[in-house]
Write a protein that holds these residues in place. Structure first.
Motif, short mmCIF file in Angstrom:
data_model
loop_
_atom_site.label_atom_id
_atom_site.label_comp_id
_atom_site.label_asym_id
_atom_site.label_seq_id
_atom_site.Cartn_x
_atom_site.Cartn_y
_atom_site.Cartn_z
N ASN A 44 -28.54 37.91 -26.48
CA ASN A 44 -29.08 38.80 -27.57
C ASN A 44 -28.15 39.79 -28.02
OD1 ASN A 44 -31.40 36.85 -27.29
ND2 ASN A 44 -32.48 38.31 -25.69
N VAL A 45 -27.50 40.32 -27.01
CA VAL A 45 -26.72 41.49 -27.46
C VAL A 45 -25.35 40.94 -27.96
CG1 VAL A 45 -25.31 41.66 -25.35
CG2 VAL A 45 -25.75 43.86 -26.47
N LEU A 106 -20.71 28.08 -18.83
CA LEU A 106 -20.21 27.40 -19.80
C LEU A 106 -20.33 27.78 -21.22
CD1 LEU A 106 -21.36 23.87 -18.12
CD2 LEU A 106 -18.99 24.70 -18.60
N CYS A 107 -21.29 28.63 -21.38
CA CYS A 107 -21.47 29.26 -22.81
C CYS A 107 -20.16 29.80 -23.35
CB CYS A 107 -22.73 30.36 -22.71
SG CYS A 107 -24.40 29.46 -22.66
N GLY A 108 -19.78 30.34 -22.29
CA GLY A 108 -18.35 31.08 -22.64
C GLY A 108 -17.13 30.31 -23.09
N ALA A 109 -17.36 28.91 -22.76
CA ALA A 109 -16.30 27.93 -22.89
C ALA A 109 -16.50 27.16 -24.27
CB ALA A 109 -16.21 27.09 -21.76
N GLY A 167 -23.67 42.73 -21.18
CA GLY A 167 -22.89 42.28 -22.58
C GLY A 167 -22.37 43.17 -23.51
N GLY A 168 -23.01 44.38 -23.57
CA GLY A 168 -22.78 45.14 -24.47
C GLY A 168 -20.97 45.77 -24.10
N ARG A 177 -17.10 35.73 -24.91
CA ARG A 177 -16.81 34.86 -23.98
C ARG A 177 -16.79 35.35 -22.54
NH1 ARG A 177 -15.70 30.14 -26.74
NH2 ARG A 177 -15.35 30.05 -28.77
N MET A 178 -15.91 36.24 -22.50
CA MET A 178 -15.84 36.73 -20.99
C MET A 178 -17.18 37.31 -20.50
SD MET A 178 -14.23 37.42 -18.24
CE MET A 178 -12.50 37.09 -18.76
N ALA A 179 -18.23 37.90 -21.23
CA ALA A 179 -19.49 38.16 -21.24
C ALA A 179 -20.27 37.20 -20.34
CB ALA A 179 -20.11 38.87 -22.37
N PHE A 180 -20.34 36.07 -20.99
CA PHE A 180 -21.00 34.93 -20.33
C PHE A 180 -20.29 34.54 -18.81
CE2 PHE A 180 -22.23 33.78 -24.94
CZ PHE A 180 -23.78 33.55 -24.61
N TYR A 181 -19.07 34.61 -18.75
CA TYR A 181 -18.49 34.16 -17.36
C TYR A 181 -19.02 35.36 -16.40
CZ TYR A 181 -15.24 31.25 -20.17
OH TYR A 181 -14.59 30.47 -20.96
#
Length: 429
Positions: A44-45, A106-109, A167-168, A177-181
């Motif tokens: 969301n962020v 995997l969202c980050g990739a 996330g922010g 992408r790094m936020a998802f990792y």
């Protein structure tokens, strides 16, 4: 006819178990629940940078924010919950947690909208929460459950708090992408800790007996519990409020109040996440106390706070004053969070022990399909429809729908309170 003496004996014996062990299990399950909400909230962020990179509409962002979870629940929620009523729940929670954590990473990739959508579908928690709540119900007696499940439910807002902050900050300094990792990888380690350090509790430990029920009679019994059905519908409406605001408050802060990514994480995490945690924790403790003499308070108290949340959130959206907006956002989160533990407890209390995971899954399935599946999408669609007339303020007016749904949910909780005492008696018979 319920053997009250036998039930009291069973509950006294169970309550005599070392508190530290019970609360270790509860604490670990709460952290896992929180990390699931971190995994889903962090998206969301990141809506604004993802939307920009893939050139997407608000409608599409609404689909990505919520519909994937609804799809996951629709396909797997009930079958896995049914397995949790019969198989080892500890193993189910651990495997589900490891899976959704990996899917978050995997969202980050993701290299396209399609790959991002497929990864988002896997972040759903349909296997985790019903089994976790069933475990908690076997560690705490009926009158302890609102408090215990109130503690468990703070995972919702602890995850929101961590998701917004992480996330922010990570997005502003290292990219989305790094936020998802960062969000996904630690969960795999915690899943191993769960597997290795807790054991499956005796099923139905807080009841006189435990008799497995076939699926047909289980569904018929739950459908006959009037308070369960009404609460299910009411919870759908209040969950719409939770998920619609969780998805669109960050874009609201960016578009209307012009905050940076890190500032959004700070304000949303603090005033939505922490206030929600406080409301959820207090709700569980307060309802556990006030409902000892009258089970109807298990629903009256959530009805009062959910009803107040509607006008408070409307003021949050309509005020032009930033400080007032932040204060009303915090108060809304506190009021909406108050009902989570008691509602989770209702699902466990009006169901027989052999039905608890399925009852929890039915609540979660319908609430998620409507709340998270419809909420972010509906607001996104209205955003796109209104932006030609209102520009950045479109999100302000589309979010007003969340004020309406929580008020309607409160009215349904009042209605459900009329039959809850009879339904609890039938579940204990």
């Amino acid at each position: 006819m319920v053997d009250v003496t036998s039930q009291v004996s069973v509950q006294t014996t169970a309550a005599a178990k070392p508190s530290a062990r019970r609360y270790y299990v509860l604490g670990l399950l709460t952290v896992i629940y929180a990390l699931n909400f971190l995994d889903r909230t962090i998206f969301n962020v990141l809506i604004e940078p993802i939307k920009k990179e893939f050139a997407l509409s608000d409608t599409m962002m609404g689909l990505l924010a919520g519909f994937g979870f609804a799809l996951f629940y629709s396909l797997l929620g009930i079958p896995i919950a049914r397995a949790a009523d019969r198989l080892n729940r500890r193993n189910i929670v651990a495997m589900a947690f490891a899976f959704w954590s990996a899917m978050t990473a995997l969202c980050g990739a993701a290299s396209s909208v399609t790959s991002l959508a497929l990864a988002r579908i896997g972040v759903g928690k349909s296997a985790g929460s019903p089994a976790s709540q069933s475990i908690v119900a076997d560690l705490f007696a009926k009158n302890e459950r609102p408090r215990a499940l109130g503690i468990y439910a703070i995972g919702t807002y602890l995850g929101v708090f961590l998701g917004y902050f992480a996330g922010g900050y990570v997005n502003q300094h290292y990219g989305w992408r790094m936020a998802f990792y960062v969000a996904g990888l630690p969960g795999i380690l915690l899943a191993a800790i769960l597997w290795l350090t807790i054991s499956e509790p005796k099923r139905g430990a807080m009841q006189e007996s435990f008799v497995p029920e076939p699926l047909g009679p289980t569904l018929r019994f739950l459908a006959s519990q009037r308070s369960f059905i009404i609460v299910l519908i009411g919870f759908c409406l209040t969950t719409y409020t939770n998920y619609a605001t969780a998805a669109w408050i960050p874009p609201f802060l960016a578009r209307v109040h012009h905050l940076s990514s890190a500032e959004i994480g700070t304000y949303a995490g603090t005033f939505k996440g922490l206030a929600g945690m406080a409301g959820t924790l207090l709700g569980g403790f307060v309802v556990a106390q006030v409902s000892r003499g009258d089970d109807r308070w298990k629903l009256w108290a959530p009805a009062i706070t959910s009803g107040l949340a509607g006008p408070v959130f409307a003021l949050c959206m309509l005020t032009q004053d930033f400080a007032m907006m932040v204060a009303m956002l915090a108060l809304t989160s506190f009021l909406v969070g108050f009902h989570l533990g008691p509602i989770f407890a209702i699902a466990q209390t009006v169901a027989k022990p052999s039905m608890r995971a399925l009852a929890s899954a039915l609540i979660a399935l319908t609430a998620t399909c409507f709340g998270q599946g419809v909420g972010p999408l509906a607001v996104g669609m209205v955003n796109d429809a209104l932006k030609g007339s209102y520009g950045a303020d479109a999100v302000r007016y589309s979010l007003l729908s969340a004020a309406v749904t929580t008020t309607l949910g409160a009215l349904l909780f009042v209605w459900a309170a009329c039959t809850i005492r009879d339904d609890i008696g039938r579940a204990a018979a």
